[in-house]
Design a protein around this motif. Structure first.
Motif: not given
Length: 86
Positions: A29-44, A60-64
């Motif tokens: 339930h994030p207030e907002w998200t952004e893609a990691d600028p170096v690793h776009p497959e990761r979400t902040r 910082v996370h990603w689906p697996e």
């Protein structure tokens, strides 16, 4: 979706006294998200945590598969500045 914490995330949570529930709430339930600028497959994901004095937690996370892998967790001092610019 179950969260899997990488060793770095577990260590950061222990060192900074960050509760697992705060991390789960931030990811789900994030207030907002952004893609990691170096690793776009990761979400902040970001969320203000009242128990941290309203400071904003960055996760910082990603689906697996059907899981979510959490790489790191920390209170982000500059999150509000970046949020204001976007």
């Amino acid at each position: 979706m179950p969260l899997i914490f990488k060793p770095h995330a577990r260590e950061a949570m222990e060192r900074r006294s960050i509760a697992p529930e705060w991390v789960t709430d931030t990811v789900l339930h994030p207030e907002w998200t952004e893609a990691d600028p170096v690793h776009p497959e990761r979400t902040r994901s970001y969320r203000a945590i009242p128990e941290l004095g309203g400071r904003i937690l960055r996760v910082v996370h990603w689906p697996e598969g059907s899981d979510i892998v959490v790489l790191t967790v920390f209170p982000d001092r500059d999150a509000e500045k970046r949020r204001a610019r976007s």
